[in-house]
Design an enzyme around this catalytic site. Structure first.
Site, short mmCIF file in Angstrom:
data_model
loop_
_atom_site.label_atom_id
_atom_site.label_comp_id
_atom_site.label_asym_id
_atom_site.label_seq_id
_atom_site.Cartn_x
_atom_site.Cartn_y
_atom_site.Cartn_z
N SER A 121 0.82 -1.21 0.00
CA SER A 121 0.00 0.00 0.00
C SER A 121 0.86 1.26 0.00
O SER A 121 1.61 1.51 -0.92
CB SER A 121 -0.96 -0.04 1.20
OG SER A 121 -1.93 0.96 1.12
N ASP A 135 -2.87 6.12 -3.58
CA ASP A 135 -1.69 5.54 -2.95
C ASP A 135 -1.16 4.41 -3.83
O ASP A 135 -1.67 4.16 -4.92
CB ASP A 135 -1.99 5.07 -1.52
CG ASP A 135 -2.99 3.93 -1.47
OD1 ASP A 135 -3.73 3.74 -2.45
OD2 ASP A 135 -3.03 3.23 -0.44
N ASP A 137 -1.26 1.21 -3.96
CA ASP A 137 -2.09 0.10 -4.45
C ASP A 137 -3.49 0.54 -4.85
O ASP A 137 -4.34 -0.29 -5.16
CB ASP A 137 -2.16 -1.04 -3.43
CG ASP A 137 -2.99 -0.70 -2.20
OD1 ASP A 137 -3.03 0.50 -1.83
OD2 ASP A 137 -3.58 -1.61 -1.60
N ASP A 170 -6.07 1.92 -3.24
CA ASP A 170 -7.30 1.77 -2.44
C ASP A 170 -7.63 3.03 -1.64
O ASP A 170 -8.59 3.04 -0.87
CB ASP A 170 -7.25 0.53 -1.53
CG ASP A 170 -6.19 0.60 -0.44
OD1 ASP A 170 -5.39 1.57 -0.42
OD2 ASP A 170 -6.15 -0.33 0.39
#
Length: 448
Positions: free
Chosen positions: A100, A240, A242, A244
């Site tokens: 992340s 961000d 990833d 999400d």
């Protein structure tokens, strides 16, 4: 939290803590737990742009094939993209390789079940028990019973086509700045907004395996704020690593956080009769101003522990359809099963277009209390939380606040940190309270 699974899957420094040997075991044991009832189980794997993603993907794939799973590699894709496709393609499991917003040396592995939701604590515990078993008693198929691997790189486009169906408008006439954190949304987000006829300008969209989240993305929105002002954009959207999370920037360069985005979306959903039970789910980190703004609109709120998994659990349990975190994890449960930066961005810009109002006006309806968060690196975050001197100073600060503000001290779910947050009528008061508590934690449990 278990031995391997934290609040958001398994994380660690790639090739030190999260080794290919461990990834093989996670693939083998996790694949078994999630697919044992299926004859030729299908498992999807996606990854972000970290250099270690290829190494971990190879190890995971080997583990999955060794129990007879059919693996579909999605390539670089966002976490919510994996969640959506797992359910849409009828897979038994989905796996995302990402840490992340963490630095590039870290990586992580998180699982999704066939319904697209993250795993329960019980499922994670079952996987951990198998990983630590002194003897591997899992099936070892041979010959034609072994699993095979195929690439399904068009999965990203299938996901984008679905996202476009969630809004009513195109974005023609709007200049939209994107910051993709050199991560999973680097090509996807640019394509999505250009396809909706926006004038798209991008930064943080040149991943090289090493630059993910480096001075860009939702954890560094000041970079996008400067970019928006320089280019004269109508809105800035920062994801961000990833994909999400979403943090936005208004046309004046002001940062619009997850609380403000949730407020704007909650108000619009209520106005259009689509906010279930007139309630929003947030975490204990949300600003006092967020709750006051919701209250003024006749919207109720429910608080959970920090972590989007807890928000989702509460939403599923009680039938709510909007929830999220100040950090930018926003969950629209009518559309996806996890926080989704691109989905949230579409909803936000759609509201701007329908209302014909700039983001500064929409976000300005919520007046934020000054809030300060300090991270203290510690030797043992659990012991720090139980330390008598730490408990004492927290109680003293809360007594002094006397209801006019709040303090929240909690361990990080993914790093050796204790997070100290305070809200108060003035920034000076926030700083005083936070530093007072942080100083005690540093003195008693800090890393030298």
């Amino acid at each position: 939290m278990g031995k391997y699974f934290g609040t958001d899957g398994v994380r660690g420094v790639a090739n030190r803590e999260l080794t290919p040997e461990l990834a093989f075991k996670i693939g083998r044991c996790g694949g078994y737990v999630l697919t044992k009832s299926a004859e030729r189980p299908k498992v999807l794997i996606g990854r972000d742009t970290r250099i270690s993603g290829h190494m971990l993907e190879g190890a995971l794939v080997a583990g999955l094939l060794s129990i007879g799973a059919e693996v579909m590699r999605l390539g670089v894709i966002s976490t919510p993209g994996v969640a959506y496709l797992t359910k849409a393609l009828g897979a038994q499991a989905g796996i995302m390789i990402s840490a992340s917003h963490n630095p590039v040396q870290d990586n992580g592995i998180k699982f999704f079940g066939p319904d697209g939701f993250k795993l329960s604590d019980e499922q994670e515990q079952e996987i951990e028990t198998l990983i630590d078993s002194p003897e591997d008693m899992l099936p070892r198929p041979i010959g034609s019973s072994l699993g095979q691997v195929n690439d399904y790189f068009e999965g990203g486009q299938k996901y984008l086509q679905y996202l476009k169906q969630t809004i009513d408008e195109d974005f023609s006439g709007m200049k939209i700045a994107l910051d993709c954190a050199h991560g999973a949304t680097s090509s996807l987000a640019t394509y999505l907004f250009a396809d909706l006829e926006a004038d798209v300008i991008t930064m943080g969209a040149s991943p090289n395996g090493l630059n993910i989240n480096e001075g860009v993305g939702s954890t560094h929105p000041e970079a996008l704020a400067a970019f928006v002002k320089e280019k004269g954009a109508d809105v800035g959207l920062a994801f961000d690593g990833d994909g999400d999370r979403l943090i936005a920037v208004d046309e004046r360069g002001n940062i619009v956080d997850g609380d403000q985005i949730m407020y704007i979306c909650a108000k619009y959903l209520k106005e259009t009769g689509r906010l279930k039970q007139q309630t929003v789910v947030s975490t204990v980190m949300s600003n006092l101003g967020f709750y006051k703004a919701l209250e003024a609109q006749g919207i109720s709120s429910v608080q959970t522990a920090v972590g989007d998994r807890y928000v989702v659990e509460e939403m599923k349990k009680n039938g709510y359809n909007l929830g999220g975190e100040q950090s930018g994890h926003i969950i629209f449960l009518d559309y996806n099963t996890t926080g989704d930066g691109m989905l949230t961005a579409l909803q936000l810009v759609n509201i701007m277009k329908i209302k014909g109002k700039p983001l500064s006006e929409l976000a300005g309806e919520m007046k934020k209390y000054p809030q300060l968060l300090v991270n203290v690196r510690v030797t043992d975050k659990e012991k720090a939380m139980e330390h008598e001197q730490v408990k004492k100073v927290i109680a003293e600060v809360e007594a002094e606040m006397n209801g006019n503000g709040r303090v929240l001290v909690r361990p990080s779910g993914t790093e050796p940190l204790v997070r100290v947050m305070a809200e108060a009528p003035t920034e000076e008061a926030c700083r005083t309270y936070v530093e007072r508590i942080a100083d005690v934690i540093r003195r008693e449990m800090g890393v030298e």
